[in-house]
Design a protein around this motif. Structure first.
Motif, PDB file in Angstrom:
ATOM      1  N   GLU A  42       0.809  -1.224   0.000  1.00 46.24           N
ATOM      2  CA  GLU A  42       0.000   0.000   0.000  1.00 46.24           C
ATOM      3  C   GLU A  42       0.843   1.275   0.000  1.00 46.24           C
ATOM      4  O   GLU A  42       0.358   2.337  -0.389  1.00 46.24           O
ATOM      5  CB  GLU A  42      -0.969   0.013   1.187  1.00 46.24           C
ATOM      6  CG  GLU A  42      -2.007  -1.099   1.183  1.00 46.24           C
ATOM      7  CD  GLU A  42      -2.947  -1.075  -0.004  1.00 46.24           C
ATOM      8  OE1 GLU A  42      -2.973  -0.067  -0.744  1.00 46.24           O
ATOM      9  OE2 GLU A  42      -3.671  -2.074  -0.195  1.00 46.24           O
ATOM     10  N   ILE A  43       2.095   1.197   0.422  1.00 43.37           N
ATOM     11  CA  ILE A  43       2.935   2.407   0.408  1.00 43.37           C
ATOM     12  C   ILE A  43       3.182   2.909  -1.014  1.00 43.37           C
ATOM     13  O   ILE A  43       3.593   4.057  -1.201  1.00 43.37           O
ATOM     14  CB  ILE A  43       4.295   2.183   1.116  1.00 43.37           C
ATOM     15  CG1 ILE A  43       5.087   1.059   0.448  1.00 43.37           C
ATOM     16  CG2 ILE A  43       4.108   1.972   2.605  1.00 43.37           C
ATOM     17  CD1 ILE A  43       6.539   1.010   0.846  1.00 43.37           C
ATOM     18  N   ASP A  44       2.915   2.059  -2.010  1.00 41.95           N
ATOM     19  CA  ASP A  44       3.082   2.478  -3.408  1.00 41.95           C
ATOM     20  C   ASP A  44       1.742   2.779  -4.082  1.00 41.95           C
ATOM     21  O   ASP A  44       1.689   2.978  -5.293  1.00 41.95           O
ATOM     22  CB  ASP A  44       3.816   1.381  -4.191  1.00 41.95           C
ATOM     23  CG  ASP A  44       5.242   1.183  -3.685  1.00 41.95           C
ATOM     24  OD1 ASP A  44       5.909   2.195  -3.398  1.00 41.95           O
ATOM     25  OD2 ASP A  44       5.674   0.016  -3.561  1.00 41.95           O
ATOM     26  N   ASN A  45       0.675   2.810  -3.296  1.00 46.24           N
ATOM     27  CA  ASN A  45      -0.664   3.088  -3.804  1.00 46.24           C
ATOM     28  C   ASN A  45      -0.906   4.598  -3.743  1.00 46.24           C
ATOM     29  O   ASN A  45      -1.364   5.121  -2.726  1.00 46.24           O
ATOM     30  CB  ASN A  45      -1.695   2.325  -2.971  1.00 46.24           C
ATOM     31  CG  ASN A  45      -3.115   2.478  -3.477  1.00 46.24           C
ATOM     32  OD1 ASN A  45      -3.434   3.398  -4.229  1.00 46.24           O
ATOM     33  ND2 ASN A  45      -3.996   1.576  -3.041  1.00 46.24           N
ATOM     34  N   GLN A  46      -0.594   5.303  -4.825  1.00 48.90           N
ATOM     35  CA  GLN A  46      -0.643   6.764  -4.808  1.00 48.90           C
ATOM     36  C   GLN A  46      -2.052   7.300  -4.575  1.00 48.90           C
ATOM     37  O   GLN A  46      -2.237   8.318  -3.898  1.00 48.90           O
ATOM     38  CB  GLN A  46      -0.082   7.339  -6.107  1.00 48.90           C
ATOM     39  CG  GLN A  46       0.179   8.844  -6.045  1.00 48.90           C
ATOM     40  CD  GLN A  46       1.071   9.235  -4.873  1.00 48.90           C
ATOM     41  OE1 GLN A  46       2.167   8.714  -4.709  1.00 48.90           O
ATOM     42  NE2 GLN A  46       0.602  10.153  -4.024  1.00 48.90           N
TER      43      GLN A  46
END
Length: 199
Positions: free
Chosen positions: A80-84
């Protein structure tokens, strides 16, 4: 005392079960307060790391003004840390939330979104180095069960969120309320934020 209290919690697949349900158990037991919990996700059905499934109340769209916005942790934060889209929503949700509470690696999402820049914060100690690597502008505190700084309340791994939620109850609704919840749930509350044996 406020007679109503609205908590908005972000959930996602592979979240850590106790990160969510421990604090909700405590927050939902404050006497004389109608606590509403709104679970927000990007889809209807969410599965925890332990395999339990829950239904979301709302899908991620417009931010929801609330008393507390809670972000939880778990293996799911790694993706989720790459879910802009989600990170953008988190920024806006923090803006309309009176208090922002992270449990475990939920701090990773806020750190990646940039909302913890310049803020003292902590996170899960087993994942500490990974979370810290995401944003060096956060004032990370390695030894802390939780850190309460103005609008932001960040807690360490898993069960620390339950301790921090009781500290929040004491702050907002009074110490005796927190002690009553501790008694009713038969939970031994670590009241000392500096007592962090896992650091």
């Amino acid at each position: 005392m406020n007679k109503s209290h609205h908590v908005v919690a972000l959930i996602f697949d592979d979240y850590e079960t106790l990160d969510l349900h421990g604090p909700i158990e405590m927050l939902g037991r404050v006497e004389g307060v109608a606590t509403a919990i709104t679970l927000v996700a990007e889809k209807d059905v969410i599965t925890s790391s332990q395999g339990t499934r829950i239904l979301s109340d709302r899908l991620v769209s417009e931010p929801i003004p609330c008393d507390m916005f809670m972000t939880i942790g778990g293996v799911g934060t790694r993706s989720e840390i790459d879910n802009q889209k989600l990170l953008t929503w988190i920024v806006h949700q923090c803006e309309v939330s009176e208090k922002v509470f992270t449990v475990c690696t939920g701090a990773a999402l806020l750190a990646r979104a940039g909302v913890l820049d310049g803020i003292p914060a902590t996170t899960n100690k087993l994942a500490y180095d990974w979370v810290v690597s995401l944003n060096d502008k956060v004032l990370w505190q390695r030894k802390a069960r939780w850190v309460n700084h103005g609008k932001f309340l960040t807690s360490s791994g898993v069960a620390a969120g339950t301790d921090a939620s009781l500290a929040y109850i004491a702050e907002r609704f009074g110490y005796e309320q927190a002690k009553q919840v501790e008694r009713v749930t038969e939970y031994i509350w670590n009241e000392n934020a500096d007592d962090d044996p896992y650091a």
